[in-house]
Scaffold this motif. Structure first.
Motif, PDB file in Angstrom:
ATOM      1  N   ASP A  91       6.033 -14.104 -12.126  1.00 55.61           N
ATOM      2  CA  ASP A  91       5.928 -15.498 -12.571  1.00 55.61           C
ATOM      3  C   ASP A  91       5.554 -15.568 -14.049  1.00 55.61           C
ATOM      4  O   ASP A  91       4.798 -16.443 -14.468  1.00 55.61           O
ATOM      5  N   TYR A  92       6.116 -14.650 -14.828  1.00 54.13           N
ATOM      6  CA  TYR A  92       5.947 -14.670 -16.283  1.00 54.13           C
ATOM      7  C   TYR A  92       6.548 -15.950 -16.839  1.00 54.13           C
ATOM      8  O   TYR A  92       7.587 -16.373 -16.378  1.00 54.13           O
ATOM      9  N   PRO A  93       5.947 -16.583 -17.844  1.00 52.35           N
ATOM     10  CA  PRO A  93       4.662 -16.242 -18.469  1.00 52.35           C
ATOM     11  C   PRO A  93       3.487 -17.014 -17.902  1.00 52.35           C
ATOM     12  O   PRO A  93       2.407 -16.964 -18.461  1.00 52.35           O
ATOM     13  N   TYR A  94       3.708 -17.713 -16.777  1.00 51.92           N
ATOM     14  CA  TYR A  94       2.653 -18.579 -16.263  1.00 51.92           C
ATOM     15  C   TYR A  94       1.489 -17.780 -15.695  1.00 51.92           C
ATOM     16  O   TYR A  94       0.347 -18.197 -15.765  1.00 51.92           O
ATOM     17  N   GLN A  95       1.808 -16.684 -15.034  1.00 55.06           N
ATOM     18  CA  GLN A  95       0.763 -15.817 -14.510  1.00 55.06           C
ATOM     19  C   GLN A  95       1.096 -14.404 -14.926  1.00 55.06           C
ATOM     20  O   GLN A  95       2.159 -13.902 -14.597  1.00 55.06           O
ATOM     21  N   GLN A  96       0.189 -13.784 -15.656  1.00 55.90           N
ATOM     22  CA  GLN A  96       0.434 -12.394 -16.018  1.00 55.90           C
ATOM     23  C   GLN A  96      -0.907 -11.721 -16.229  1.00 55.90           C
ATOM     24  O   GLN A  96      -1.750 -12.226 -16.942  1.00 55.90           O
ATOM     25  N   SER A  97      -1.079 -10.579 -15.564  1.00 58.16           N
ATOM     26  CA  SER A  97      -2.272  -9.774 -15.829  1.00 58.16           C
ATOM     27  C   SER A  97      -1.976  -8.357 -15.400  1.00 58.16           C
ATOM     28  O   SER A  97      -1.204  -8.122 -14.466  1.00 58.16           O
ATOM     29  N   SER A  98      -2.581  -7.435 -16.110  1.00 61.07           N
ATOM     30  CA  SER A  98      -2.347  -6.039 -15.759  1.00 61.07           C
ATOM     31  C   SER A  98      -2.901  -5.744 -14.374  1.00 61.07           C
ATOM     32  O   SER A  98      -2.373  -4.911 -13.659  1.00 61.07           O
ATOM     33  N   ASP A  99      -3.967  -6.453 -13.991  1.00 57.56           N
ATOM     34  CA  ASP A  99      -4.518  -6.137 -12.668  1.00 57.56           C
ATOM     35  C   ASP A  99      -3.557  -6.529 -11.564  1.00 57.56           C
ATOM     36  O   ASP A  99      -3.456  -5.869 -10.542  1.00 57.56           O
ATOM     37  N   GLU A 100      -2.837  -7.645 -11.776  1.00 61.59           N
ATOM     38  CA  GLU A 100      -1.933  -8.037 -10.713  1.00 61.59           C
ATOM     39  C   GLU A 100      -0.862  -6.965 -10.507  1.00 61.59           C
ATOM     40  O   GLU A 100      -0.489  -6.668  -9.373  1.00 61.59           O
ATOM     41  N   VAL A 101      -0.388  -6.372 -11.595  1.00 62.72           N
ATOM     42  CA  VAL A 101       0.565  -5.264 -11.449  1.00 62.72           C
ATOM     43  C   VAL A 101      -0.122  -4.080 -10.762  1.00 62.72           C
ATOM     44  O   VAL A 101       0.440  -3.457  -9.857  1.00 62.72           O
ATOM     45  N   ALA A 102      -1.354  -3.807 -11.169  1.00 69.45           N
ATOM     46  CA  ALA A 102      -2.070  -2.663 -10.586  1.00 69.45           C
ATOM     47  C   ALA A 102      -2.313  -2.850  -9.091  1.00 69.45           C
ATOM     48  O   ALA A 102      -2.360  -1.874  -8.346  1.00 69.45           O
ATOM     49  N   VAL A 103      -2.464  -4.089  -8.649  1.00 69.05           N
ATOM     50  CA  VAL A 103      -2.637  -4.352  -7.207  1.00 69.05           C
ATOM     51  C   VAL A 103      -1.464  -3.775  -6.424  1.00 69.05           C
ATOM     52  O   VAL A 103      -1.634  -3.171  -5.363  1.00 69.05           O
ATOM     53  N   TYR A 104      -0.265  -3.968  -6.960  1.00 61.47           N
ATOM     54  CA  TYR A 104       0.929  -3.474  -6.262  1.00 61.47           C
ATOM     55  C   TYR A 104       0.941  -1.943  -6.246  1.00 61.47           C
ATOM     56  O   TYR A 104       1.331  -1.331  -5.259  1.00 61.47           O
ATOM     57  N   ASP A 105       0.513  -1.341  -7.358  1.00 60.99           N
ATOM     58  CA  ASP A 105       0.457   0.118  -7.389  1.00 60.99           C
ATOM     59  C   ASP A 105      -0.490   0.653  -6.318  1.00 60.99           C
ATOM     60  O   ASP A 105      -0.269   1.713  -5.755  1.00 60.99           O
ATOM     61  N   ARG A 106      -1.543  -0.108  -6.029  1.00 63.96           N
ATOM     62  CA  ARG A 106      -2.572   0.348  -5.072  1.00 63.96           C
ATOM     63  C   ARG A 106      -2.287  -0.072  -3.638  1.00 63.96           C
ATOM     64  O   ARG A 106      -3.001   0.334  -2.729  1.00 63.96           O
ATOM     65  N   LEU A 107      -1.296  -0.932  -3.416  1.00 54.00           N
ATOM     66  CA  LEU A 107      -1.050  -1.472  -2.069  1.00 54.00           C
ATOM     67  C   LEU A 107      -0.973  -0.359  -1.039  1.00 54.00           C
ATOM     68  O   LEU A 107      -0.251   0.618  -1.228  1.00 54.00           O
ATOM     69  N   ARG A 108      -1.676  -0.539   0.072  1.00 52.64           N
ATOM     70  CA  ARG A 108      -1.670   0.490   1.123  1.00 52.64           C
ATOM     71  C   ARG A 108      -0.520   0.232   2.100  1.00 52.64           C
ATOM     72  O   ARG A 108      -0.703  -0.303   3.195  1.00 52.64           O
ATOM     73  N   ILE A 109       0.679   0.572   1.640  1.00 50.72           N
ATOM     74  CA  ILE A 109       1.887   0.538   2.468  1.00 50.72           C
ATOM     75  C   ILE A 109       2.611   1.849   2.221  1.00 50.72           C
ATOM     76  O   ILE A 109       2.223   2.604   1.328  1.00 50.72           O
ATOM     77  N   THR A 110       3.655   2.144   3.017  1.00 51.94           N
ATOM     78  CA  THR A 110       4.318   3.434   2.846  1.00 51.94           C
ATOM     79  C   THR A 110       5.067   3.455   1.501  1.00 51.94           C
ATOM     80  O   THR A 110       5.434   2.396   0.967  1.00 51.94           O
ATOM     81  N   PRO A 111       5.300   4.658   0.951  1.00 50.63           N
ATOM     82  CA  PRO A 111       6.053   4.741  -0.311  1.00 50.63           C
ATOM     83  C   PRO A 111       7.427   4.093  -0.198  1.00 50.63           C
ATOM     84  O   PRO A 111       7.914   3.471  -1.168  1.00 50.63           O
ATOM     85  N   GLU A 112       8.051   4.212   0.976  1.00 50.49           N
ATOM     86  CA  GLU A 112       9.371   3.601   1.168  1.00 50.49           C
ATOM     87  C   GLU A 112       9.275   2.075   1.081  1.00 50.49           C
ATOM     88  O   GLU A 112      10.090   1.418   0.445  1.00 50.49           O
ATOM     89  N   GLU A 113       8.254   1.523   1.759  1.00 54.03           N
ATOM     90  CA  GLU A 113       8.072   0.066   1.722  1.00 54.03           C
ATOM     91  C   GLU A 113       7.727  -0.404   0.315  1.00 54.03           C
ATOM     92  O   GLU A 113       8.156  -1.467  -0.124  1.00 54.03           O
ATOM     93  N   LYS A 114       6.950   0.392  -0.402  1.00 56.78           N
ATOM     94  CA  LYS A 114       6.571   0.032  -1.773  1.00 56.78           C
ATOM     95  C   LYS A 114       7.802  -0.053  -2.663  1.00 56.78           C
ATOM     96  O   LYS A 114       7.953  -0.988  -3.458  1.00 56.78           O
ATOM     97  N   LYS A 115       8.689   0.917  -2.514  1.00 49.25           N
ATOM     98  CA  LYS A 115       9.902   0.914  -3.338  1.00 49.25           C
ATOM     99  C   LYS A 115      10.818  -0.263  -2.952  1.00 49.25           C
ATOM    100  O   LYS A 115      11.469  -0.864  -3.813  1.00 49.25           O
ATOM    101  N   MET A 116      10.841  -0.592  -1.664  1.00 51.06           N
ATOM    102  CA  MET A 116      11.611  -1.773  -1.238  1.00 51.06           C
ATOM    103  C   MET A 116      11.058  -3.038  -1.899  1.00 51.06           C
ATOM    104  O   MET A 116      11.790  -3.865  -2.434  1.00 51.06           O
TER     105      MET A 116
END
Ligand code: MN
Length: 379
Positions: A338-363
């Motif tokens: 939702d750039y540029p209305y919402q942007q933060s490095s932490d929000e991106v980092a949340v996705y990197d940390r999500l506890r789902i399988t690597p396959e689901e993460k790539k999907m």
């Protein structure tokens, strides 16, 4: 510089951080986080906003003419036009945007003409402006084929023009679907007179992204400060989506693809209740100005599992994302910033940390967007 109704001038106020500081408390969304620069997936952000000067001018001209209907959606355009820092980001399809994408680790943006778009300008000006928008977006995609893709704008008030422009955008310009900024002066695309647009979208396999705008004539939202993300935005898209389902549009156009942002504007949480309460509107006489009752071929949840995809725009929140992946299916949930209305490095980092399988993460981050919007390979 055009004058606004309050006498101030558009586009002359401070910087983004000052004139558009949404975040005043930490709450559930902290501000900073570590982004994985070697993540085993590309980050494709699928609800990223842009606009251009001629459109902003047309919106302001109509707003200030005194001839426009009382439309909170058009007033919102006036509000956005005053935010210089926001406009700098919205109107840039080059270095500034790319530098922010690099900063936040975003490989590709799917560009959507920001709300309220061309559907609030003077009738007759919308279709020419949609052509201009789509030419500009296509040019940005040609200049940066590994960074940008785009959805086509159209003005639904001009049905014939919309059908032609969707066809041109999908065939000549090779855009990746279409975007509608929800209601247009209180009208919705579920009404039969607009169905030729749905037919064209289905024929061109063009996913339709219904993006929020401020509700029409909604002082009950406005007076409470709720016209946007705190109420008006999700409520209007909810109405639009449920209207499409109960109109029978997906039974008539079973290959029509609908995309809803902000985790499906809360609707996935209610699928159980939608099915339970379906009879409130299914096959009911007397609805929609007395037209013939529409009997749906399926439970409401069916359409969420066959015709609807959702994106995570603005809701980088693990429990909510995982819930949506569970009830919609992991192939139906796509990452968006939702750039540029919402942007933060932490929000991106949340996705990197999500506890789902690597396959689901790539999907979530990459593959679902490539498949749905038929994006090119590479970044
Ligand atoms: Mn958005």
């Amino acid at each position: 510089m055009p004058k606004l109704p309050d006498g101030s001038e558009a586009g002359l106020k401070g910087h983004f951080a000052e004139d558009y500081s949404l975040r005043t408390r930490e709450g559930l969304a902290p501000r900073a986080g570590h982004i994985d620069r070697n993540a085993p997936y590309k980050r494709i952000a699928t609800e990223e906003a842009w606009t251009f000067p001629a459109l902003v001018k047309a919106q302001l001209d109509y707003l200030q003419s005194g001839e426009a209907p009382g439309d909170d959606s058009l007033r919102m355009a006036g509000l956005f036009a005053r935010m210089k820092g926001l406009q700098d980001m919205l109107q840039d399809l080059g270095d500034l945007r790319l530098s922010h994408m690099d900063e936040f680790g975003i490989d590709r943006q799917l560009l959507l003409l920001t709300a309220p778009g061309v559907q609030v300008v003077r009738p007759g000006e919308g279709t020419p402006l949609s052509r201009e928008a789509n030419d500009i977006a296509a040019d940005a995609c040609r200049r940066h084929p590994d960074r940008f893709s785009a959805l086509a704008a159209f003005d639904p008030r001009d049905v014939t023009g919309s059908v032609r422009e969707i066809e041109r955008a999908m065939t000549d310009l090779k855009l990746n679907g279409a975007v509608l900024n929800s209601h247009f002066q209180g009208r919705y695309i579920d009404e039969r007179e607009y169905w030729p647009i749905l037919e064209a979208l289905e024929a061109h396999d063009a996913p339709l992204y219904i993006h929020p705008t401020a509700p029409f004539n909604a002082p009950h939202y406005e007076t409470r400060g709720f016209f946007g993300a705190l109420g008006g935005f999700p409520h209007d898209v909810w109405l639009h989506t449920m209207g499409l389902i109960f109109s029978g549009a997906f039974d008539r156009f079973p290959r029509l693809k609908l995309v809803i942002g902000h985790l499906g504007e809360c609707m996935p949480l209610h699928l159980y209740r939608f099915d339970w309460m379906q009879g409130n509107a299914d096959n009911r006489a007397g609805l929609r100005g007395g037209q013939e009752p529409v009997k749906l071929q399926h439970p409401v949840s069916h359409y969420f599992h066959h015709n609807i995809w959702i994106t995570t725009s603005g809701v980088g929140w693990e429990p909510a994302i995982k819930f949506c992946m569970e009830v919609m299916g992991p192939e139906r949930v796509l990452y968006a910033m939702d750039y540029p209305y919402q942007q933060s490095s932490d929000e991106v980092a949340v996705y990197d940390r999500l506890r789902i399988t690597p396959e689901e993460k790539k999907m979530l981050m990459e593959d679902n967007a490539r498949a749905l919007f038929r994006l090119p390979g590479g970044r």
